[in-house]
Design a protein around this motif. Structure first.
Motif, short mmCIF file in Angstrom:
data_model
loop_
_atom_site.label_atom_id
_atom_site.label_comp_id
_atom_site.label_asym_id
_atom_site.label_seq_id
_atom_site.Cartn_x
_atom_site.Cartn_y
_atom_site.Cartn_z
N GLY A 1 0.81 -1.21 0.00
CA GLY A 1 0.00 0.00 0.00
C GLY A 1 0.84 1.26 0.00
O GLY A 1 0.55 2.23 -0.71
N GLY A 2 1.92 1.25 0.80
CA GLY A 2 2.79 2.42 0.83
C GLY A 2 3.42 2.71 -0.52
O GLY A 2 3.47 3.87 -0.97
N GLY A 3 3.87 1.67 -1.22
CA GLY A 3 4.48 1.86 -2.53
C GLY A 3 3.50 2.35 -3.58
O GLY A 3 3.81 3.25 -4.37
N ALA A 4 2.29 1.76 -3.60
CA ALA A 4 1.29 2.13 -4.60
C ALA A 4 0.87 3.59 -4.45
O ALA A 4 0.82 4.37 -5.42
CB ALA A 4 0.09 1.21 -4.51
N PHE A 5 0.55 3.99 -3.22
CA PHE A 5 0.09 5.36 -3.00
C PHE A 5 1.24 6.36 -3.08
O PHE A 5 1.02 7.52 -3.45
CB PHE A 5 -0.64 5.47 -1.67
N ALA A 6 2.46 5.95 -2.75
CA ALA A 6 3.59 6.85 -2.89
C ALA A 6 3.82 7.21 -4.35
O ALA A 6 4.17 8.36 -4.67
CB ALA A 6 4.85 6.20 -2.31
N MET A 7 3.61 6.25 -5.24
CA MET A 7 3.75 6.54 -6.67
C MET A 7 2.72 7.58 -7.12
O MET A 7 3.03 8.50 -7.89
CB MET A 7 3.57 5.25 -7.47
N LEU A 8 1.50 7.48 -6.60
CA LEU A 8 0.47 8.46 -6.93
C LEU A 8 0.81 9.83 -6.35
O LEU A 8 0.38 10.86 -6.89
CB LEU A 8 -0.89 8.00 -6.40
N ALA A 9 1.54 9.84 -5.25
CA ALA A 9 1.88 11.12 -4.62
C ALA A 9 2.97 11.86 -5.39
O ALA A 9 2.89 13.09 -5.56
CB ALA A 9 2.32 10.88 -3.17
N ILE A 10 3.99 11.16 -5.84
CA ILE A 10 5.13 11.85 -6.45
C ILE A 10 4.95 12.09 -7.95
O ILE A 10 5.51 13.04 -8.50
CB ILE A 10 6.44 11.08 -6.21
#
Length: 511
Positions: A156-165
């Motif tokens: 979850g952290g990796g998936a949403f981090a991609m959407l953030a950056i």
């Protein structure tokens, strides 16, 4: 003297004892980053649509074909994912998919015409379409329920981090490079993810109790691809054309549904189908699929509304809009980590889902309140902070409940079909939002024009009837109509969210 505190248990999974703690941690993060590539590619195609259209000289219909080509090939890859992965392994499937996605991104970046963009997006869809499902299925295959939480935390952290950056970095590169930066960044960020897949994914797959059959049903594959293209393009075309304005669009939609039905009939008769619908009749799964579909309808409508209202209505820059999207993604990433860590403490998940719908309604109402001429970008920060909580409170909670009754061998079929529904729901949400926006724009623009008379203050200026002044008045009318239509849509959006919150609390089948 008190004994020393025991060391924190190291992360491990029984199916792959050769993978140490750090490799497993990077493996879980990489699974999420792979998923985020599909998410961010779809998001930026919508946010940067005006720049891309102008860059390749694409008419609206041509641009819609590019979007539809991506969705259609993504649907196809979700259907054939299980059969291909069982012949190769999920690691090889992911590596091949990322390579195809990079090639598709470079083709899009080099496109000099609408046809080149359409071809590039079709290749991109073939690469990215199955990444989300492949990553999530692999988590299920390599871990037991007791081992899954640490992997899902990093996923979850990796998936949403991609959407953030992604929106933030794309906006920076777009100012220096132009519209091609959207695709060059997608290709560039995929390379380190590809290397991480090679380095961290397990080298051997767990034994498959259901080996694949020797042949694939290619008539069903062709029918599914064509059906997805025709049906999804019809939904996307609703941005510019009324559905019943001519018989062409209803007939095209029926043709798409007919091709899907033919593909489903072939799959039903196949001895080892890509998606075995007979395994997916559980009440818990069907309710979860319904909530998934509704969430993607709402989120795609929001993804259409926010950039439209900020750029066309409030006059914010592309970079400001991307910063707002990155803020929302950051909140989602932090929320995904926190909710995964405290998942065991989250009781009454139906109430959490209901709270998620209420927060979505609050975000919509707050955005409608801020739709005033001259509103600064920081006034929308509370809106995106609230909206950033909704994936965690809605999608993550639904995911934790939908697959409880499914055995591991059925999970791939369930997740493939869920992602097919995701593509269709996302296109439907964007299409419906576009239709309502068109209707609202037409109604409000007509109403505003009726109030423009020779007594209007702007027409009392000495050069009031010059071409420049009339164009300025027309643009202001369009802007005001956009804001008013957006307010109407946001009120309806909020009402739907409240109704769904009540439904979630009242129904008893999804626990």
């Amino acid at each position: 003297m008190a004994a020393a505190n025991p060391q924190r248990p190291r992360m491990q999974i029984a199916s792959h004892p050769e993978m140490g703690h750090w490799r497993l941690s990077l493996f879980g993060l990489t699974l999420g980053l792979v998923t985020g590539i599909d998410f961010s590619s779809t998001l930026m195609m919508g946010v940067a649509s005006q720049h891309i259209q102008g860059g390749v000289g694409a008419a609206p219909a041509d641009y819609l074909y590019a979007v539809s080509a991506y969705a259609a090939t993504a649907v196809l890859m979700n259907m054939v994912l299980d059969q291909i992965a069982r012949r190769t392994t999920y690691k090889r499937f992911t590596i091949a998919s990322l390579l195809v996605f990079i090639i598709g991104s470079l083709l899009c970046a080099e496109a000099a015409s609408p046809s080149g963009l359409i071809a590039g997006k079709a290749v991109q869809g073939l690469g990215a379409g199955g990444l989300f499902a492949a990553s999530r299925i692999l988590v299920q295959l390599v871990s037991t329920p007791a081992e899954r939480a640490p992997l899902m935390l990093r996923f979850g952290g990796g998936a949403f981090a991609m959407l953030a950056i992604t929106p933030w970095l794309t906006s920076i590169f777009l100012d220096d490079i132009g519209w091609r930066a959207v695709f060059l960044f997608q290709a560039g960020i995929s390379l380190p993810v590809l290397l991480s897949v090679i380095a961290t994914y397990p080298t051997r797959a767990p034994r498959d109790p259901h080996p694949p059959v020797s042949t694939l049903d290619w008539p069903a594959a062709i029918a599914a691809a064509l059906g997805a293209l025709v049906f999804l393009h019809t939904l996307q075309e609703m941005r510019y054309t009324r559905f019943f304005s001519s018989p062409q669009m209803p007939l095209a939609a029926l043709l798409g549904v007919g091709l899907f039905a033919f593909s489903g009939w072939r799959l039903y008769r196949h001895p080892d189908p890509w998606i075995d619908f007979s395994r997916l009749a559980g009440r818990q799964y069907l309710y979860g699929l319904g909530f998934y579909t509704l969430y993607y309808l709402l989120s795609s409508a929001w993804a259409f509304l926010l950039p439209t209202l900020t750029q066309s209505g409030l006059g914010l820059t592309f970079r400001s809009t991307c910063m707002l999207l990155s803020t929302s993604g950051t909140v989602s990433a932090i929320g995904a980590v926190l909710i995964t860590l405290g998942m065991a403490l989250v009781f009454r998940k139906r109430r959490v889902i209901a709270i998620g719908f209420i927060i979505y309604a609050c975000a919509a109402m707050l955005l409608s309140y801020q739709l005033m001429p001259g509103a600064p970008d920081y006034a929308l920060v509370p809106v995106v902070l609230l909206e950033g909580l909704t994936p965690v409170l809605l999608m993550v909670q639904v995911a934790s409940m939908t697959y409880l009754d499914l055995p591991v061998e059925d999970f791939s079929h369930a997740y493939q079909f869920k992602n097919v529904c995701k593509q269709i729901a996302s296109a439907s949400g964007t299409g419906l939002a576009s239709v309502f926006m068109q209707d609202g724009l037409a109604a409000h623009r007509t109403h505003l024009v009726e109030h423009v008379t020779r007594f209007t203050p702007a027409l009392q200026m000495p050069d009031a009837l010059s071409a420049t002044s009339l164009a300025r008045i027309s643009l202001e009318i369009d802007r005001q109509a956009t804001l008013l239509a957006g307010m109407d849509m946001l009120h309806g959006f909020a009402a739907l969210c409240v109704a769904m919150a009540v439904f979630v609390l009242l129904q008893k089948s999804f626990r």
